[in-house]
Design an enzyme around this catalytic site. Sequence first.
Site, PDB file in Angstrom:
ATOM      1  N   ILE A   1     -42.208   6.758  14.851  1.00  0.00           N
ATOM      2  CA  ILE A   1     -41.365   7.825  15.397  1.00  0.00           C
ATOM      3  C   ILE A   1     -40.399   7.264  16.442  1.00  0.00           C
ATOM      4  CG2 ILE A   1     -43.129   9.587  14.990  1.00  0.00           C
ATOM      5  CD1 ILE A   1     -43.394   9.638  18.155  1.00  0.00           C
ATOM      6  N   ASP A   2     -40.670   6.026  16.909  1.00  0.00           N
ATOM      7  CA  ASP A   2     -39.822   5.429  17.951  1.00  0.00           C
ATOM      8  C   ASP A   2     -38.493   4.904  17.413  1.00  0.00           C
ATOM      9  OD1 ASP A   2     -41.818   5.927  19.761  1.00  0.00           O
ATOM     10  OD2 ASP A   2     -42.645   3.895  19.702  1.00  0.00           O
TER      11      ASP A   2
ATOM     12  N   ARG B   1     -54.984   0.487  15.942  1.00  0.00           N
ATOM     13  CA  ARG B   1     -54.049  -0.462  16.560  1.00  0.00           C
ATOM     14  C   ARG B   1     -54.631  -1.877  16.582  1.00  0.00           C
ATOM     15  NH1 ARG B   1     -49.522   1.865  18.439  1.00  0.00           N
ATOM     16  NH2 ARG B   1     -49.556   4.031  19.101  1.00  0.00           N
TER      17      ARG B   1
END
Length: 373
Positions: free
Chosen positions: A134-135, A74
Amino acid sequence: MTKYIGILTAGGDSPGLNAAIRGVGKAAQGYYDMQMIGFMDGFRGLVDNRTTRLDGGVLSGILTQGGTILGTSRDKPHRMMFAGKKQDMTDVIVENYAANHLDALVCLGGGGTQKNALQLMEKGLNIITLPKTIDNDVGKTDTTFGFDTALGIATEAIDRLHSTAHSHHRIIVVEIMGHRAGWLALGAGIAGGADVILLPEIPYDIENVAEAIRTRVRSGKNFSIVAVAEGALPKDQAVLMRAAEARKAAAVEKKERKSAKKELEMLQAANSSHTVTLSQQLEALTGLESRVTILGHLQRGGTPSAADRLLATRLGTACADLIEQGEFGIMVAARGELAVPVPLQEVAGSKKLVPMDHPWVESARRVGTSFGD
Ligand code: F6P
């Protein structure tokens, strides 16, 4: 002249990443005669110049694999922990791009990655991105790869929870990923027939949720499934959270932004165990026993669905076409059957949340699902 391209995967992993790497790589190298290298672990690998070859057989056999063969992180280019402190590493990235003689850099990621990619484009790099998460919350694209797989996993979980909830006459509160966007909880909740769906976009009143469950009990159904998104909020909390977000967005000075960010983090931390609290409250308000199931990272793991493999391959190969045509500063978006280029300026920051009147929401209401609002 042979074109040299780099590719990386950033942010949370997502089923279909390997299918996309393969799609870009096979089209770029096999069809267009380009050369492609991978950077390991997202933008971190670009800073460290940790590369891997993606030619020969490396791209074979990965279509069906979950995760990403490149690793991910990230880390953000402009705020990366380096030598013990947070630093802007974009100049190092520009140097490494040049040192690898790249003509283009492909970044596979969600909303955060699109913003980071825009910043690198503004530094003069030829950037092209693909939307994964996936969001399903990246704007300007119909959907993102990873979503369909996670939707299938979460739906199957709800199916399985139904039989045990029914046998024990219990409430089962199932937590589904999605901090700011509720697409996954909404989709899986509808597909799995959850009785209550709670989303970040539709703040709930605990009394309304309890009443929906009590109404079911009165009609002889003494069990209920509550599908709750990670970021779902009771109404009073939602007011505080949205106000802090607005303050952060509007802050002009660094000091102001920092204090709004801190407040937001405190509110998020306070809400982090809300699913357990919700379950306890429902037990007290309905008299039914309640259990919690947190699906967590199960939703992101394993084999991508056929739809995600197809989408990732379509977008990946279109990405190679666009590189060949010299189109940069864009995200390759899914639009119906097409893959279309969208300028990164339009994509960055265009988070796609569930509209209150979205057809999925309307449809769920028609079949009697409660949103607790
Ligand atoms: O951004 C995708 C996502 O899966 C979210 O739905 C979830 O809240 C988050 O990542 C979890 O992040 P991490 O893997 O860093 O715990």
